[in-house]
Design a protein around this motif. Structure first.
Motif, PDB file in Angstrom:
ATOM      1  N   THR A  47      12.138  -9.637 -54.978  1.00 34.21           N
ATOM      2  CA  THR A  47      11.421  -9.674 -53.710  1.00 34.21           C
ATOM      3  C   THR A  47      11.253  -8.240 -53.235  1.00 34.21           C
ATOM      4  O   THR A  47      11.630  -7.297 -53.920  1.00 34.21           O
ATOM      5  CB  THR A  47      12.209 -10.485 -52.657  1.00 34.21           C
ATOM      6  N   ASP A  48      10.709  -8.065 -52.053  1.00 30.27           N
ATOM      7  CA  ASP A  48      10.663  -6.734 -51.454  1.00 30.27           C
ATOM      8  C   ASP A  48      12.078  -6.389 -50.991  1.00 30.27           C
ATOM      9  O   ASP A  48      12.504  -6.759 -49.906  1.00 30.27           O
ATOM     10  CB  ASP A  48       9.697  -6.703 -50.267  1.00 30.27           C
ATOM     11  N   TYR A  49      12.802  -5.670 -51.808  1.00 34.44           N
ATOM     12  CA  TYR A  49      14.234  -5.504 -51.621  1.00 34.44           C
ATOM     13  C   TYR A  49      14.593  -4.836 -50.299  1.00 34.44           C
ATOM     14  O   TYR A  49      15.624  -5.133 -49.709  1.00 34.44           O
ATOM     15  CB  TYR A  49      14.786  -4.691 -52.789  1.00 34.44           C
ATOM     16  N   ALA A  50      13.776  -3.927 -49.845  1.00 33.22           N
ATOM     17  CA  ALA A  50      14.108  -3.204 -48.627  1.00 33.22           C
ATOM     18  C   ALA A  50      13.688  -3.960 -47.365  1.00 33.22           C
ATOM     19  O   ALA A  50      13.956  -3.516 -46.256  1.00 33.22           O
ATOM     20  CB  ALA A  50      13.462  -1.828 -48.633  1.00 33.22           C
ATOM     21  N   ARG A  51      13.027  -5.106 -47.538  1.00 32.40           N
ATOM     22  CA  ARG A  51      12.545  -5.856 -46.389  1.00 32.40           C
ATOM     23  C   ARG A  51      13.631  -6.771 -45.841  1.00 32.40           C
ATOM     24  O   ARG A  51      14.655  -6.991 -46.456  1.00 32.40           O
ATOM     25  CB  ARG A  51      11.321  -6.695 -46.795  1.00 32.40           C
ATOM     26  N   ASN A  52      13.367  -7.346 -44.698  1.00 33.87           N
ATOM     27  CA  ASN A  52      14.348  -8.219 -44.056  1.00 33.87           C
ATOM     28  C   ASN A  52      14.379  -9.595 -44.699  1.00 33.87           C
ATOM     29  O   ASN A  52      13.360 -10.121 -45.124  1.00 33.87           O
ATOM     30  CB  ASN A  52      14.022  -8.368 -42.574  1.00 33.87           C
ATOM     31  N   PHE A  53      15.570 -10.179 -44.742  1.00 34.79           N
ATOM     32  CA  PHE A  53      15.761 -11.549 -45.198  1.00 34.79           C
ATOM     33  C   PHE A  53      16.243 -12.374 -44.006  1.00 34.79           C
ATOM     34  O   PHE A  53      17.054 -11.911 -43.208  1.00 34.79           O
ATOM     35  CB  PHE A  53      16.812 -11.622 -46.300  1.00 34.79           C
ATOM     36  N   VAL A  54      15.759 -13.595 -43.911  1.00 34.79           N
ATOM     37  CA  VAL A  54      16.203 -14.493 -42.847  1.00 34.79           C
ATOM     38  C   VAL A  54      16.920 -15.672 -43.496  1.00 34.79           C
ATOM     39  O   VAL A  54      16.361 -16.363 -44.346  1.00 34.79           O
ATOM     40  CB  VAL A  54      15.027 -15.009 -41.985  1.00 34.79           C
ATOM     41  N   ILE A  55      18.159 -15.896 -43.101  1.00 36.16           N
ATOM     42  CA  ILE A  55      18.940 -17.011 -43.610  1.00 36.16           C
ATOM     43  C   ILE A  55      19.197 -17.982 -42.469  1.00 36.16           C
ATOM     44  O   ILE A  55      19.755 -17.609 -41.435  1.00 36.16           O
ATOM     45  CB  ILE A  55      20.275 -16.535 -44.210  1.00 36.16           C
ATOM     46  N   THR A  56      18.773 -19.207 -42.648  1.00 43.07           N
ATOM     47  CA  THR A  56      18.980 -20.253 -41.645  1.00 43.07           C
ATOM     48  C   THR A  56      20.079 -21.186 -42.139  1.00 43.07           C
ATOM     49  O   THR A  56      19.971 -21.770 -43.216  1.00 43.07           O
ATOM     50  CB  THR A  56      17.686 -21.059 -41.420  1.00 43.07           C
ATOM     51  N   ILE A  57      21.139 -21.295 -41.378  1.00 45.79           N
ATOM     52  CA  ILE A  57      22.252 -22.168 -41.721  1.00 45.79           C
ATOM     53  C   ILE A  57      22.164 -23.424 -40.864  1.00 45.79           C
ATOM     54  O   ILE A  57      22.158 -23.352 -39.629  1.00 45.79           O
ATOM     55  CB  ILE A  57      23.603 -21.481 -41.490  1.00 45.79           C
ATOM     56  N   LEU A  58      22.080 -24.573 -41.528  1.00 43.14           N
ATOM     57  CA  LEU A  58      21.926 -25.844 -40.834  1.00 43.14           C
ATOM     58  C   LEU A  58      23.234 -26.632 -40.832  1.00 43.14           C
ATOM     59  O   LEU A  58      24.076 -26.458 -41.712  1.00 43.14           O
ATOM     60  CB  LEU A  58      20.832 -26.686 -41.508  1.00 43.14           C
ATOM     61  N   ASN A  59      23.375 -27.519 -39.861  1.00 45.00           N
ATOM     62  CA  ASN A  59      24.525 -28.414 -39.821  1.00 45.00           C
ATOM     63  C   ASN A  59      24.229 -29.745 -40.487  1.00 45.00           C
ATOM     64  O   ASN A  59      25.133 -30.515 -40.808  1.00 45.00           O
ATOM     65  CB  ASN A  59      24.960 -28.663 -38.371  1.00 45.00           C
TER      66      ASN A  59
END
Length: 224
Positions: A47-59
Motif C-alpha cells: 500500500t502507500d506505506y507512508a500514508r495513514n491507516f484506519v483500523i476500526t475495532i468492532l464489538n
C-alpha cells in the motif's frame, strides 16, 4: 480517534470510545506487535506505506471483518485481527476473492503467525487446526466461505508450506514467496491475481521447489 505511529506509519483507531483505557492500550500494543512482526517477516505491505491507516475495532462478533486500501475492520480478537492484517500482503499474492489462496491461505498464515509470535502456544496452535471445521460456530458468515474454510482447504495450504520447508531444509516457506512477490515480483506481475500455473512458477522461482505434483494431486477447482 486514538492515533499512534509504527515504523513511520500512522494508525488511527476508531469506534473505541466505549473501551477502557486498559483495553485501548492492549489493542494498540497488539497492533504494534503484529504489524512490526509481519513487516519484518514479509516486508512493507503493498500500500502507500507512508500514508495513514484506519483500523476500526468492532464489538459485534458476527461481522466478518475486512481489509481494504489503508483500512482494516475487525472485532477485537487477535486471530481475526491478524488474519485481516495478513490480507494486506497475501490478498494480491495468492489471488483475491473467495478461494483457497486468499482466505484459507491467510487463515493458515494467521494461525502460524500467532504461534511464531508466542501469542499462541504450540498446543493452542494444534487445537485451532483441529477445530478448523467448527469455524462456522465462530463466524456465522462463513457459510459463504464454506469452500475455503473447511479443513481440507486449510490443510492444503499448511501441507504446501510444509512441503516447501521440507524440500528446502527449512530455508524457505510460504512467507518467503509472499515476501519476494511484494519486494520484487510485483514489478513483474504488476499486482495481478496469479493463475495456478503462475503461482507454481512463482513458488519454484523463489524456493526452487516444483510443487506441480502436489498441485495435481491436491488441486480442487471448486476450492481455488
Amino acid at each position: 480517534m486514538k492515533q499512534f505511529t509504527i515504523k513511520n506509519t500512522t494508525f488511527s483507531l476508531s469506534q473505541l470510545n466505549t473501551a477502557s483505557k486498559e483495553e485501548r492500550e492492549e489493542i494498540k500494543k497488539f497492533i504494534e506487535d503484529v504489524f512490526i512482526y509481519l513487516t519484518d517477516k514479509l516486508g512493507e505491505p503493498p500500500t502507500d506505506y507512508a500514508r495513514n491507516f484506519v483500523i476500526t475495532i468492532l464489538n459485534d462478533r458476527s461481522d466478518s471483518g475486512s481489509a481494504g486500501y489503508r483500512t482494516l475492520i475487525s472485532y477485537w480478537d487477535k486471530k481475526v485481527l491478524t488474519h485481516e492484517f495478513i490480507h494486506w500482503w497475501n490478498g494480491v499474492t495468492m489471488g483475491s476473492g473467495i478461494n483457497v489462496w486468499n482466505e484459507a491461505g491467510t487463515e493458515y498464515l494467521a494461525f502460524k503467525t500467532l504461534k511464531d509470535m508466542g501469542v499462541w502456544t504450540e498446543k493452542q496452535y494444534i487445537q485451532s487446526m483441529i477445530n478448523i471445521n467448527a469455524v462456522r460456530e465462530v463466524y456465522p458468515y462463513a457459510k459463504y466461505y464454506s469452500n475455503v474454510y473447511e479443513g481440507e482447504a486449510f490443510a492444503f495450504m499448511r501441507d504446501l508450506d510444509l512441503l516447501i520447508i521440507e524440500k528446502t531444509n527449512g530455508q524457505f516457506s510460504l512467507e518467503d514467496v509472499i515476501k519476494y512477490y511484494h519486494q520484487l515480483g510485483r514489478e513483474i506481475y504488476n499486482y495481478k491475481n496469479l493463475s495456478i500455473n503462475e503461482t507454481v512458477e512463482l513458488i519454484k522461482n523463489v524456493t526452487g521447489v516444483d510443487v506441480t505434483n502436489f498441485i495435481n494431486e491436491r488441486y480442487a477447482p471448486d476450492t481455488i
